[in-house]
Design an enzyme around this catalytic site. Sequence first.
Site, PDB file in Angstrom:
ATOM      1  N   ASP A  31      39.407 -87.979  10.062  1.00  0.00           N
ATOM      2  CA  ASP A  31      38.212 -87.724  10.870  1.00  0.00           C
ATOM      3  C   ASP A  31      37.070 -87.152  10.029  1.00  0.00           C
ATOM      4  O   ASP A  31      37.236 -86.155   9.322  1.00  0.00           O
ATOM      5  CB  ASP A  31      38.577 -86.750  12.016  1.00  0.00           C
ATOM      6  N   THR A  67      33.500 -88.716  17.538  1.00  0.00           N
ATOM      7  CA  THR A  67      34.907 -89.073  17.330  1.00  0.00           C
ATOM      8  C   THR A  67      35.475 -90.037  18.373  1.00  0.00           C
ATOM      9  O   THR A  67      36.036 -91.080  18.017  1.00  0.00           O
ATOM     10  CB  THR A  67      35.765 -87.791  17.318  1.00  0.00           C
ATOM     11  N   ASN A  88      31.724 -87.771  23.524  1.00  0.00           N
ATOM     12  CA  ASN A  88      32.943 -86.953  23.545  1.00  0.00           C
ATOM     13  C   ASN A  88      33.127 -86.333  24.928  1.00  0.00           C
ATOM     14  O   ASN A  88      34.205 -85.877  25.285  1.00  0.00           O
ATOM     15  CB  ASN A  88      32.875 -85.867  22.482  1.00  0.00           C
ATOM     16  N   ASP A 186      37.093 -83.094   9.514  1.00  0.00           N
ATOM     17  CA  ASP A 186      36.156 -82.833  10.612  1.00  0.00           C
ATOM     18  C   ASP A 186      36.192 -81.383  11.084  1.00  0.00           C
ATOM     19  O   ASP A 186      35.172 -80.687  11.080  1.00  0.00           O
ATOM     20  CB  ASP A 186      36.470 -83.764  11.792  1.00  0.00           C
ATOM     21  N   HIS A 190      32.921 -78.879  10.419  1.00  0.00           N
ATOM     22  CA  HIS A 190      31.924 -78.336  11.356  1.00  0.00           C
ATOM     23  C   HIS A 190      31.640 -76.867  11.057  1.00  0.00           C
ATOM     24  O   HIS A 190      30.514 -76.417  11.143  1.00  0.00           O
ATOM     25  CB  HIS A 190      32.449 -78.438  12.799  1.00  0.00           C
ATOM     26  N   ASP A 233      35.938 -92.340  11.049  1.00  0.00           N
ATOM     27  CA  ASP A 233      35.149 -92.702  12.229  1.00  0.00           C
ATOM     28  C   ASP A 233      33.652 -92.477  12.026  1.00  0.00           C
ATOM     29  O   ASP A 233      32.829 -93.154  12.628  1.00  0.00           O
ATOM     30  CB  ASP A 233      35.655 -91.928  13.460  1.00  0.00           C
ATOM     31  N   HIS A 234      33.290 -91.514  11.180  1.00  0.00           N
ATOM     32  CA  HIS A 234      31.868 -91.185  10.953  1.00  0.00           C
ATOM     33  C   HIS A 234      31.786 -90.215   9.790  1.00  0.00           C
ATOM     34  O   HIS A 234      32.821 -89.739   9.290  1.00  0.00           O
ATOM     35  CB  HIS A 234      31.246 -90.543  12.205  1.00  0.00           C
ATOM     36  N   HIS A 351      27.637 -84.231  13.372  1.00  0.00           N
ATOM     37  CA  HIS A 351      27.554 -85.706  13.350  1.00  0.00           C
ATOM     38  C   HIS A 351      27.278 -86.168  14.758  1.00  0.00           C
ATOM     39  O   HIS A 351      27.477 -85.404  15.720  1.00  0.00           O
ATOM     40  CB  HIS A 351      28.846 -86.313  12.799  1.00  0.00           C
TER      41      HIS A 351
HETATM   42  P1  AMP Z   1      34.066 -84.084  17.409  1.00  0.00           P
HETATM   43  O1  AMP Z   1      33.959 -83.394  16.121  1.00  0.00           O
HETATM   44  O2  AMP Z   1      33.365 -83.350  18.513  1.00  0.00           O
HETATM   45  O3  AMP Z   1      33.633 -85.513  17.362  1.00  0.00           O
HETATM   46  O4  AMP Z   1      35.602 -84.079  17.820  1.00  0.00           O
HETATM   47  C1  AMP Z   1      36.604 -84.227  16.852  1.00  0.00           C
HETATM   48  C2  AMP Z   1      37.562 -83.110  16.943  1.00  0.00           C
HETATM   49  O5  AMP Z   1      38.302 -83.223  18.153  1.00  0.00           O
HETATM   50  C3  AMP Z   1      38.625 -83.146  15.825  1.00  0.00           C
HETATM   51  O6  AMP Z   1      38.227 -82.419  14.702  1.00  0.00           O
HETATM   52  C4  AMP Z   1      39.823 -82.517  16.475  1.00  0.00           C
HETATM   53  O7  AMP Z   1      39.832 -81.127  16.230  1.00  0.00           O
HETATM   54  C5  AMP Z   1      39.602 -82.740  17.972  1.00  0.00           C
HETATM   55  N1  AMP Z   1      40.524 -83.748  18.503  1.00  0.00           N
HETATM   56  C6  AMP Z   1      41.001 -84.835  17.909  1.00  0.00           C
HETATM   57  N2  AMP Z   1      41.820 -85.524  18.714  1.00  0.00           N
HETATM   58  C7  AMP Z   1      41.859 -84.859  19.862  1.00  0.00           C
HETATM   59  C8  AMP Z   1      42.536 -85.060  21.080  1.00  0.00           C
HETATM   60  N3  AMP Z   1      43.312 -86.099  21.273  1.00  0.00           N
HETATM   61  N4  AMP Z   1      42.335 -84.145  22.047  1.00  0.00           N
HETATM   62  C9  AMP Z   1      41.528 -83.100  21.862  1.00  0.00           C
HETATM   63  N5  AMP Z   1      40.857 -82.847  20.724  1.00  0.00           N
HETATM   64  C10 AMP Z   1      41.024 -83.716  19.724  1.00  0.00           C
HETATM   65 ZN    ZN Z   2      35.332 -87.665  14.263  1.00  0.00          ZN
HETATM   66 ZN    ZN Z   3      33.402 -83.622  14.466  1.00  0.00          ZN
END
Ligand code: AMP
Ligand code: ZN
Ligand code: ZN
Length: 485
Positions: A31, A67, A88, A186, A190, A233-234, A351
Amino acid sequence: MILLLLLVVNALFDVVTCISQHPVLIVVSYDAFRYNYFEKNGSLYMDKLRKEGTYADYMLNVFPTKTFPNHHSIATGLYPESHGVVGNSFYDPKLKRVIKMSEEMWRFRDDIIPIWTLNEIRGAGRYSGSMMWPGAKYLYNNKNITYIQDWDIDADWYKRVDTIISWIKNPTKPANLVMLYFEEPDTHGHVYGPESDTVFNLLKRLDNITRYIDDQLLANDLADYVNVIHLSDHGMSSVSPPNFINITQFLKSNTYEIADTSPCLHIIPDSDFEQETYKNLRQASREHGNFSVYWKKDLPSKWHFKNNRRAPPIFVLADPGYAFQDLAEAAQTYALKYHINITPESQFGVHGYDNEDTDMHPFFMARGPKIKKQHKVSPFHTVDLYNLFCDILEIKPVANNGSSANIKAILVSQAERNHFTTLGIAVVAVIVSLMLVSCGAAITLLVIKRQQNITTIAALNKRFPQTFNTNAGIEAQHLLESEEA
Ligand code: AMP
Ligand code: ZN
Ligand code: ZN
């Protein structure tokens, strides 16, 4: 000689029966691994690996560069406006509430068939597994796939790899498609920003896990059979506190809801406040700059984001390098949890920006029996990956937004495959011929030996009738006489 051949055939048989009879593919997602993180020289093994197989400088991912939308586009070949995971989190006017991570988020329509489901639909003996891939644990086409391990941020990375290898080697249901997910760089990207030592150290840790995947494939005699695609993914970019914009100051409290997070906010105004909310945000954008405001109908078509009931009535996007009040709040949480001091110079990772922003681009590389060696392809769209997966798995895709033309260059061509198949057939033919020759020789030896025995028994029977006049002796005598006649 025969023994040796039997051992070779047996060994080959063991290897073949330990894994699926279908092509095998592992897709690994790291990620937020930005396309140019290789330049940091923290992931040296990955860098070497990508040059051994096929790689692209970057991939063109989907908007918003978040994500869940991106993982689902990779898995379905559909843009967010088609698969319905438009953020998200987002507001669904049909359900009349904000949808977060849940089955409702992912199952927008029944005819959305992610690659893991398609693999199992396409024939007996095909088994899919998801190691924490976002959204893969839910029902699609009314069924769950064979192997599912749910999201668990604390799950040991090495155990994740061991588990997927055990799925591939399962003696009764060997997985031929596995989706493997790592939440880094990821999660900590952050907190500390993409240029931090923390991210650099994570790249090294991820490099070790990539090496471990390869080591385990080798140790389990799988390396020649399994195709592995490594991707993200990004990307990620940095934002500092002076660039946090509090847009709530431009809105009338209790007249709106906000979904998703910086830099792309979905604004859902109460029905009587739509015009006012939009007007206030537009004015603030003009006066303060650094963010754009759109009515849903005005969202750029190139984003493939607006033609869905879940696209927001009003959408606000921060310019690169900027974020909103939600990041200021998240920063406070990070400060407490990770014991960091927030200063104007602090950098946080963000991101979700325009997918044409190069900082948002993820990497791609692949290796395996179906993948060209030492090859580089032009950047392609992440929605094309679905067709690539289908080509590798030798299954027919369902309708999707990707192109097959873009990913053909990644695969070993049919002509090359035929060449290898011919070579393979030739090797098998030599082995079979050797076996036949050996068997022929063994049978001839047996016949000669038998003939000698018959002659000996018959002769003894003639000379010593009292002693050797047994049934066997008489039969031998008759045989000898009939063969001589
Ligand atoms: P974001 O950075 O907001 O795009 O979300 C990515 C983050 O979501 C990742 O770094 C994980 O910590 C968390 N994540 C990944 N898969 C899941 C999942 N299935 N359910 C909940 N959180 C997740
Ligand atoms: Zn991601
Ligand atoms: Zn993220």
